[in-house]
Every structure is written in C-alpha cells, then in structure tokens.
Design an enzyme around this catalytic site. Structure first.
Site, mmCIF file in Angstrom:
data_model
loop_
_atom_site.group_PDB
_atom_site.id
_atom_site.type_symbol
_atom_site.label_atom_id
_atom_site.label_comp_id
_atom_site.label_asym_id
_atom_site.label_seq_id
_atom_site.Cartn_x
_atom_site.Cartn_y
_atom_site.Cartn_z
ATOM 1 N N ASP A 180 -11.485 -65.596 -1.474
ATOM 2 C CA ASP A 180 -11.281 -66.669 -0.495
ATOM 3 C C ASP A 180 -11.009 -68.000 -1.193
ATOM 4 O O ASP A 180 -11.303 -68.179 -2.384
ATOM 5 C CB ASP A 180 -12.552 -66.777 0.370
ATOM 6 C CG ASP A 180 -12.262 -67.249 1.778
ATOM 7 O OD1 ASP A 180 -11.201 -67.865 2.001
ATOM 8 O OD2 ASP A 180 -13.105 -67.008 2.664
ATOM 9 N N ASN B 160 -11.504 -71.758 0.557
ATOM 10 C CA ASN B 160 -11.736 -72.367 1.858
ATOM 11 C C ASN B 160 -11.424 -73.845 1.972
ATOM 12 O O ASN B 160 -11.798 -74.472 2.964
ATOM 13 C CB ASN B 160 -13.183 -72.118 2.290
ATOM 14 C CG ASN B 160 -13.290 -70.839 3.099
ATOM 15 O OD1 ASN B 160 -12.532 -70.635 4.029
ATOM 16 N ND2 ASN B 160 -14.205 -69.972 2.725
ATOM 17 N N ASP C 152 -8.412 -66.672 10.646
ATOM 18 C CA ASP C 152 -9.807 -66.623 11.101
ATOM 19 C C ASP C 152 -9.872 -66.482 12.613
ATOM 20 O O ASP C 152 -10.951 -66.307 13.177
ATOM 21 C CB ASP C 152 -10.552 -67.895 10.676
ATOM 22 C CG ASP C 152 -11.066 -67.782 9.252
ATOM 23 O OD1 ASP C 152 -11.051 -66.665 8.704
ATOM 24 O OD2 ASP C 152 -11.472 -68.813 8.681
HETATM 25 C C1 GLA Z 1 -13.399 -68.040 5.432
HETATM 26 C C2 GLA Z 1 -12.803 -66.687 5.741
HETATM 27 C C3 GLA Z 1 -13.724 -65.930 6.667
HETATM 28 C C4 GLA Z 1 -15.070 -65.777 6.012
HETATM 29 C C5 GLA Z 1 -15.635 -67.146 5.649
HETATM 30 C C6 GLA Z 1 -16.900 -67.008 4.820
HETATM 31 O O1 GLA Z 1 -13.423 -68.837 6.558
HETATM 32 O O2 GLA Z 1 -11.537 -66.825 6.286
HETATM 33 O O3 GLA Z 1 -13.184 -64.674 6.977
HETATM 34 O O4 GLA Z 1 -14.946 -64.981 4.868
HETATM 35 O O5 GLA Z 1 -14.698 -67.900 4.885
HETATM 36 O O6 GLA Z 1 -17.454 -68.228 4.519
#
Ligand code: GLA
Length: 701
Positions: A453, A455, A523
């Site tokens: 990931d 973020n 998401d």
């Molecule tokens: C991101 C990902 C989610 C999840 C969160 C975890 O938002 O897109 O699917 O894995 O991080 O913190």
C-alpha cells in the site's frame, strides 16, 4: 514488422492492422508521416508526406511533425526534450546518426550538433497486439554535467479531421477511473499527476477520436498510455492548422535531472495504438498485451485465486483468535487466499501510530504470525499480508530513531496525511531497511501474497543529502527506487503474488503492472459505484488484475443497501474477493455465497483470460459486459439493472464478441441462438427489482 526504404529515407513500422511511418527529412529532422490503418502497398505511405513538414523553416505553417522535438530554434510547441548544456547553451539541435533494427525493435540514434550528447529513440513493434511501445534513452558522453529539464517519451500526430474528441479517466479517492469525454479545444490540454504516484485523480492514458466520437465498435481511436508509477503528463495540442499532437512522459512540473558525465537517463515506456473500429479493439489489445507479455512472468498464466481480506470487517482490530475464526469461515466458502490487512504490527491500533515498526504485535498475536499462518494453511488456504513499506507514522519507534529518514524541507512543517510521512527512498539506509524487513517477513513466514500500500502522496519534496541541482530528481528517484526494491523482493521470493494498492487505485499503471500481479481498484466497494469505476478501469486494464471484493449489504459511503447476488456479480467481473464480516452472515447467505464462489471458479478462465466486450447499445440505466473465451466456445454475460422508471420494458441485450455462425445455448432460458442473432437481436433478460443483476452463461452447441 519494421522496414526502411533507403531511397526515400522512410521507416515503416507495421502491426497486424496498423502502420506507423516516419522519415528522415532532407533537413535532417525525424518527421512523422503516417499513423493509422495498414495500407496494402508500403509505397502508399509516401503520399502522406506533408511538404510543409519537410520544410520546418516555415514555422507559422505550424506543420512541425517532429518525432521527438527538442526545445530550441523557433519551436514553441511542447518539446519532448529541454536541456541545459554547458556554456549557457539551452537549445537542442538533434542530428540523425544511424539506425539499427533488431527483431521487433528499431533504434534511431541522434546526437546534439555540438555536444557528445546522444538521444536514442527506441520503438518496439508488438505486431499481434497492434501496439508500438516507445522509449527514449539520453546519454551524456561529454566531460561535463548536462541538466535535463524536460523528458517526454514521444509524440503522436493525428490525421486531419473536422473536429477531434478525446476520452480520459479522471476521479478521486473512492471514485477512481471515471470516463470523461470532451472536444479537443484549440489550446493546450494537460492531463497529469504531481503527487508522486499516478494518482486517483487521473490515469496516464488518453484516447483521441478524429472526426465523430467513437463507440465501442465504430470510429477511429488513437490512444497512448504511459508505463509509469509517478508524476506523469500527457499534453494535447491542437493548433489553428488543425494539427493535433499528443506528447507524453515524465511530468515536467518540478522536474530536473542532473546528468553526470557518462550517465544515462531513460524515459518511461509509452504505449501507443490505433483502432479503426472503436474502443473495444483498443482495450482488448491492451488487455491481451498485459496478459501475455507484460505481467510478471512467474504468475502470468496462473488464474488469480479467490481471496478474503480482513480490512472492512475489522479495520485495525485484528488479533490471532479472531483472524483464525474468520479464516475458518472463509475456507468452506471456497476462499483460496486469506489476507490479513492493516493492524498486525507495532502499536498499530489506528492510523495514528505504528507505521514503520514492522514486527508483529505480540499482544494481538501471541504466537507471532506462525500460529495464524499454520491454521490458514491447514484450512487449505494461502496466507497474505498487508504492508506499507514507504511510510512512517511520526508516532513510531522508527521515526523516533530516524526523524531524518523522511522527505522534508528544513524550517518547514512536515505535512502529515493520514498521520504519516513518506520515507526518503534516496537514502541507501532507507532502501536497505525496507529490503531487509520485507525479506525477513517473506523468509520467516509462509506468505504467498503481499498487499503493498501507499496511503499518501509526497509533500515537502526535499532530499537533504544531494545538491540543490538534484533536488527535483526526487519524484523520479522515488519511482525508480520503489521499482528496484520490488524487483529485488520478487527475485528473492518469486512464489509471492504482489498486489499494488495506494489508498485504493492511486498506483495502478502499466509500469506497476510489469512488477505487480494485480491492483486494488478502489477503496469504494459499493457494488453499484464499482460498476462505473470498473467500466473506466477496463479501458486500459484486464479483469484479471482488477481486484474486487464483496463487502457489506449496507455500504456507508452512499448509504446504499444492495443484494448479495448483485454485490457478487459486480465483483465477479474481476478478480473476486470477499471483504465483509462473514461472522455476521446467515446460513442462507453463506450458502448463497458458497454457490456464487463455486460459479466464479467455473467461469474465471473466461473472465480472467477471455476477451472483454462492453455493450454500449443499451440505455444508461443498465450495464452489460460480456467475456468471451479465446476459442469463442464460452461466454459469460453480466447485466445490471440500476433503476427502472416510467413503466419501461427492459430492452433485449445484444451480445458482442461471439462467433456469428455458431449456435449458443444459454442456461438462463434454455434458448439456442446463433452468435449473429445474439449480436443483432440480443437476449431477453428479466429483472425483479432495482439493483437486480443477471449472470448469463453461453455455450457453443
Ligand atoms: C488503504 C487501502 C485499504 C486498506 C487500508 C489499511 O486505504 O486501500 O484497502 O488496506 O489502507 O490501512
């Protein structure tokens, strides 16, 4: 197929249906001549030579069709290359030196008129896929540094038309890859990302339609897509002579590269293609190329497994007992990989702390990861794990020990997003840290799937260890180092499947897909919203790489309630996963899910390895997509009704992509129809309520 006409100095690059032609003009320029349908006789292309384009001394005619334009002279269009040479010289004068043809690759070598600065234009022809992949290599063979201010991978030129339309994919977090359409204005249009990843806001892809807007089956579609996981830009220019040029490459915004003597710099690969029959063939060619040539070779031909992911069910609240409980429910449903998401390490109880401390939290997992993994394996599933290696929470042991390990500017606030900062990948010790902890995790545990990931975007892009003149290299360096780390891990752990995620679909591109086996699409797991996101996604990427989960009946993003079957059908159009709290599912829901997962396993060879046809001849309150096996013996049609109004009857759904002369039986109604009848007349589909859906399998008799 690549050929060179010595007499006319023209290179012809032909694919199955298209041709891309350019020449070496008497004035020494490499000039584009033709891009479009393949013609019967190679000599025909010469008729496309624009005498104005061969005489660039008349710039106001604005017919400069240079293959790779450097900034200089009186060229005011978007250049592919802008350079600061020694002796305060800032214009580029490239002179053709030589060319080589090796199998499917043509390389043209150009040199600056004065400096030992070389530019190689590399074209690889993928005949079967009607694609040409281009890249550019810069080499500084002088004894002094050269500063590169702008490097694009190339330009394409569109044929003359009365008007031009374009299509691109824009969006946001939880709303990625939404198709946008427009008329190309008589001005410069720039699609781009400036945040360090390809971004949620736009995809590094554009399609251009000279003449009428194209449909799925009709109209001319030119397209280009960048294989790059960082800041990119695509620039569309239309001048008053109706010349349309599209250039793409590294984003020129905040970019500069200090090319030391003896050093080289390579541009991202630019995929270009043309379809004379609408968007359908354009995306199917891109899909087939990814499936057969681009995806990491180790897992390329294997079908993607059905996975379970703990994120939406538990957020950060994961622990051994509960994960085992979820795994015990997931296995009998037919799940094949059990993935534990965020929350398993350090003091990671929310997004406020713990990122960077990659050791398992012993309070949550007294047996380490081993107890859980052993149980998951005994249940017959592979185990997968979430990581976010490029990031750190200020509230972490890692940051307390190394506050200088993040991108930052001195005397400036370090802006946090989701309470985190971005690690400075230019630092060798940071690179080694990430390689080290990831390697240990994968060596010590039987992990078969990694969700990688990212973020947040990059901000305060400062790297204190390098000179001022190298500061703006950060964006590109980050991408190259990210690639290097992933390549290292994949070589050491080839059996592991890697998924790219960036707060949803923020890092999905053809560059990442040459290293990752699949991507997290968004998401947003609302099955109705997903249909639109998946629709846009499918213009570039195949179903096999598109991970889609079935989540809860009530989706809080839109306060929408959707039936289980609809949620499944929406997710079955890609790489199916389950992301709900299955401890709350009733025995009836479990039974229905089990049945649908079994059905998915039966049809997934067609979904994942077949060809995808978007049906655009039905009203907007319905959506239909059909997947057809390579031999055209099987097809799977998904039809969704969003909402019906005004006592309207449901129209028949045309089915494209079938063998017109073969007879197909559908289990749905038991009817037998020819492929041609299915395309021309279509299938009758019945719906009982809004947000109803149908999965219709067609088999050749
Ligand atoms: C991101 C990902 C989610 C999840 C969160 C975890 O938002 O897109 O699917 O894995 O991080 O913190």
């Amino acid at each position: 197929m690549i050929s060179f006409n010595e007499n006319k100095s023209i290179w012809t690059l032909e694919t199955k249906h298209t041709a891309y032609v350019f020449g070496h003009s008497p004035t020494g320029q490499i000039t584009n001549i033709y891009f479009g349908t393949k013609l019967l006789f190679r000599d025909d292309y010469i008729h496309a030579v624009d005498p104005g384009a061969w005489a660039p001394e008349y710039p106001d005619r604005a017919v400069n069709r240079e293959e790779f334009m450097g900034w200089g002279e009186t060229k005011y269009a978007e250049p592919c290359l802008k350079v600061q040479f020694p002796q305060k010289i800032r214009d580029v004068r490239l002179v053709f030196q030589q060319y080589t043809i090796k199998a499917d690759t043509l390389t043209l070598l150009l040199k600056d008129a004065y400096f030992d600065f070389y530019v190689s234009l590399v074209y690889t022809v993928h005949e079967e896929y009607d694609l040409i992949v281009r890249r550019v290599l810069l080499e500084n063979k002088t004894t002094e540094p050269i500063i590169i201010e702008q490097l694009l991978s190339g330009s394409i030129y569109l044929p003359q038309a009365e008007q031009y339309h374009y299509s691109y994919l824009a969006g946001k977090w939880a709303g990625e890859t939404q198709m946008q359409k427009g008329v190309i204005p008589g001005a410069r249009v720039r699609l781009e990302s400036r945040c360090g990843t390809p971004s949620h806001q736009a995809q590094p892809w554009v399609a251009l339609e000279p003449g009428c807007p194209a449909t799925e089956t009709q109209g001319k579609v030119y397209f280009c897509a960048l294989a790059y996981s960082g800041n990119w830009n695509i620039i569309i220019e239309k001048d008053c002579n109706n010349l349309v040029r599209v250039s793409a490459g590294l984003n020129t915004f905040d970019f500069q590269w200090y090319l030391k003597p003896g050093a080289a710099l390579e541009s991202p690969a630019l995929f270009t293609g043309y379809s004379a029959s609408g968007f359908g063939p354009a995306s199917r060619n891109l899909h087939a190329f990814q499936l057969n040539e681009l995806l990491p070779v180790k897992h390329r031909t294997a079908l993607r497994k059905v996975l379970y992911n703990s994120w939406e069910a538990r957020l950060f609240g994961v622990n051994e007992k509960d994960q085992i409980n979820l795994a015990r429910l997931a296995a009998p449903l037919g799940v094949e990989i059990f993935v534990m998401d965020d929350g398993w390490f350090g003091e990671r109880h929310s997004d406020r702390a713990g990122l960077g401390d990659w050791s398992v939290n012993k309070d949550k997992f007294p047996g380490g990861l081993k107890t859980l993994i052993t149980e998951v394996n005994q249940l017959g599933m592979d185990f997968g794990l979430w990581v976010e290696p490029e990031m750190v929470n200020p509230d972490s042991d890692l940051y307390r020990a190394h506050p200088d390990w993040v991108y930052h500017f001195p005397h400036r606030l370090r802006t946090e997003r989701r309470n985190q900062l971005v690690l400075n990948l230019s630092k060798p010790e940071v690179r080694e840290f990430i390689k080290g902890f990831m390697d240990r995790l994968l060596t010590e545990n039987n992990i078969k799937f990694i969700k990688w990931d990212m973020n947040r975007s990059i901000s305060e892009p400062g790297i204190m260890e390098v000179e001022e003149v190298q500061q703006k290299e950060l964006w590109h360096r980050h991408v190259l180092t990210f690639y290097e780390i992933v390549d290292y891990l994949r070589t050491k752990h080839p059996e592991v499947i890697f998924q790219s995620c960036s707060g949803g679909g923020g890092r999905a591109d053809l560059g990442v897909l040459s290293r990752f086996d699949q991507v997290w699409t968004s998401d947003n797991t609302d099955a109705f919203d997903r249909l639109r996101i998946q629709h846009g996604f499918s213009f570039i990427y195949p179903a096999k790489v598109m991970e889609a989960w079935v989540t809860s009946e009530y989706n809080q993003l839109n306060n929408r309630i959707l039936p289980l079957q609809y949620r499944f059908h929406s997710a079955m159009m890609g790489n199916l996963g389950i992301g709900d709290d299955i401890t709350c599912w009733s025995p009836e829901q479990m039974a229905e899910a089990h049945k649908l997962i079994n059905e998915y396993k039966e049809i997934r060879p067609v979904i994942q390895h077949g060809s995808q046809y978007r049906i655009d001849r039905i009203p907007g309150n319905m959506l239909a997509v059909v997947y057809v096996s390579k031999d055209k013996r099987q097809a799977v049609l998904f039809v969704f009704l969003h909402i019906n109004q005004f006592y309207n009857s449901i129209p028949r759904v045309p089915v494209d992509g079938l063998d017109p002369d073969a007879q197909y039986r559908t289990r749905y109604t038991g009817e037998v129809m020819s492929g041609r009848a299915l395309q021309e007349i279509g299938l009758k589909v019945s719906f009982k309520h809004n947000f109803d859906s149908a999965l219709i399998r067609l088999e050749q008799e």
